[in-house]
Design an enzyme around this catalytic site. Sequence first.
Site, short mmCIF file in Angstrom:
data_model
loop_
_atom_site.label_atom_id
_atom_site.label_comp_id
_atom_site.label_asym_id
_atom_site.label_seq_id
_atom_site.Cartn_x
_atom_site.Cartn_y
_atom_site.Cartn_z
N HIS A 79 0.47 -1.09 -0.25
CA HIS A 79 0.00 -0.09 -0.17
C HIS A 79 1.24 1.41 0.06
O HIS A 79 2.01 1.72 0.24
CB HIS A 79 -0.85 -0.16 1.30
CG HIS A 79 -0.34 0.02 2.67
ND1 HIS A 79 0.70 0.51 3.15
CD2 HIS A 79 0.29 -1.32 3.53
CE1 HIS A 79 1.09 0.14 3.98
NE2 HIS A 79 0.79 -0.61 4.24
N ASP A 338 4.31 -4.87 3.82
CA ASP A 338 5.82 -4.83 3.64
C ASP A 338 5.94 -6.57 3.68
O ASP A 338 7.01 -7.01 3.14
CB ASP A 338 5.98 -3.78 4.04
CG ASP A 338 5.03 -3.88 6.08
OD1 ASP A 338 4.42 -4.71 5.82
OD2 ASP A 338 6.22 -3.06 6.45
#
Length: 478
Positions: A79, A338
């Site tokens: 994101h 991540d």
Amino acid sequence: MLNLSLLASGLVLASLASANSKAYPKFGEKQFSQTFHDGYNLLKYMSSLAPYSDRVSYGVDRNTPAGCEVDQAFLLMRHGERYPDAAMFGDDYTKVLSKMKASNVSTWAGDLAFMNEWTYYVEDESMYSQESTTGPYAGLLDAFSRGSEYRLRYGHLWDGKSVVPIFTSGYERVIETARYFGQGFFGYNYSTNAAINIIPEAATQGADSLTPSCAADTNYDTCYIERFFATLPPLHVAAARFNKQNPGLNLTASDVLELMQMAAFELNVRAYTPWADAFTSDEWVSYGYIFDLAYYYCFGPGSEYQIATGQVFANATRVLMESGPKKSGSMFWSFAHDANITPVVAALGIDIPDSHLPSDTVQFPSTYRAADIVPMGGHLTLERITCNATAVSKAGVFVRAVVNEAVVPWTSCQSGPGYSCPLAQYSTMIDKTPKFNEKCGTNASYPQYLDFFWNYNTTTEYNYQKGPIGYQLTDTDV
Ligand SMILES: *[C@@H]1O[C@H](CO)[C@@H](O)[C@H](O)[C@H]1NC(C)=O
Ligand SMILES: *[C@@H]1O[C@H](CO)[C@@H](O)[C@H](O)[C@H]1NC(C)=O
Ligand SMILES: *[C@@H]1O[C@H](CO)[C@@H](O)[C@H](O)[C@H]1NC(C)=O
Ligand SMILES: *[C@@H]1O[C@H](CO)[C@@H](O)[C@H](O)[C@H]1NC(C)=O
Ligand SMILES: *[C@@H]1O[C@H](CO)[C@@H](O)[C@H](O)[C@H]1NC(C)=O
Ligand SMILES: *[C@@H]1O[C@H](CO)[C@@H](O)[C@H](O)[C@H]1NC(C)=O
Ligand SMILES: *[C@@H]1O[C@H](CO)[C@@H](O)[C@H](O)[C@H]1NC(C)=O
């Protein structure tokens, strides 16, 4: 290379003009910058909570090698820039800020002089956890720009009529990133030709997931920066400095760790953070290294479980590359967190240091740089390229890995054009990766392999948010 100083000194060589059809720059203007400031870019030390920055490149051309064409592209993107999570970060930051306020310093001095005017950037608590929309580093802007850039780069992969799936894990800010990327890529055709597929983040998805979790990795839930911070104490120096400059203030090293994270997040929302200059560059290096350690040991190549977790995506995309675009499709745009990308990068054999990272001292330069892999909006792009015969290689199919827009060749496989890896050799390499189900002990009642790249929905029902943006706390993101 053309030597433009010859032009400047009056030795105009007419033949040079045909070597490169681009117009010559203005008189005296340098063709190549002589400065390399990247090593000093603070974004590289603010690490994974800071806005996106391109990976430091080896210098391999990002453009497709001559004589080759990308016929399949795979993206796995984090994101974009966002607000802190309320539970994980927001509360801790406000606690330290309240502590500072309660210390009754009447006029802030020294490195904290900016505090006399500065205000916390989370003005509306409902924004916690969500993509940011303000400032030059805004998350939604990043996602849209990436989509628009990828349209330019990979637009030839769309036939102009098909409905193309976009895959996102089921987390609000990730979904929004996928949507804005899609709008950037498809422009006016987004509403009809993109199909947002939301893959739940639940563990019950097993291997059929963009966020697979490794059941056997019992380390995972408690593995985070605090673990490494404990053995690596350099931030107390900053705490002592601030306290000395501001009598009454009583910050600790762990308060400083919170403040540095808060500073990195400020750039996700605003153009400028005065906190950047409050800390010395050594302090930022130490801070960045704490993140390198966390990603390396908790979510990266320092953990066999995590490498096996990354095998899911590495294997599924490899299978798609083997069957090729005609059979399996040419674009696979995927969005997650991540900690879902670093395992894949590790499974691909990229960024594997020769030895484990020391956790009792700051290794500088770090041999594993989280900021080069998963800044906000960080992404891994795999390209299947089909090439005609060139001087270095026969005609064939090759694979390139691009991490944050830098081509990253495999040291053991780079005989193709532009240091790419022949697909057959790539497949063998991926086959050797520890297997997710074996290593992680995936519950037999959960899906055992990734299926959604083959069985996806073409409905446009989820292309836009309906109702208010969700407020989500169960996070797999760090
Ligand atoms: C490969 O060669 C063919 C035949 O010469 C040519 O039509 C095609 O454009 C070439 N492909 C690339 C990517 O250069
Ligand atoms: C700050 O001032 C308040 C009100 O005068 C007092 O109650 C508090 O103890 C002071 N805090 C510190 C850390 O001195
Ligand atoms: C894509 O959008 C353009 C502009 O609105 C439109 O002309 C075109 O028909 C659209 N293509 C498809 C496949 O809907
Ligand atoms: C496709 O839609 C069906 C029905 O809504 C749903 O059960 C399934 O999970 C969806 N699949 C994907 C990949 O989104
Ligand atoms: C500063 O905080 C520590 C604990 O964090 C405490 O032990 C110490 O007494 C405090 N010092 C002052 C002067 O308030
Ligand atoms: C496997 O999943 C089933 C169904 O969700 C559950 O009942 C069972 O406890 C799980 N087994 C393990 C070992 O987690
Ligand atoms: C690789 O991926 C394919 C497609 O998801 C799957 O059928 C196969 O079982 C996977 N192989 C391994 C070893 O994970």
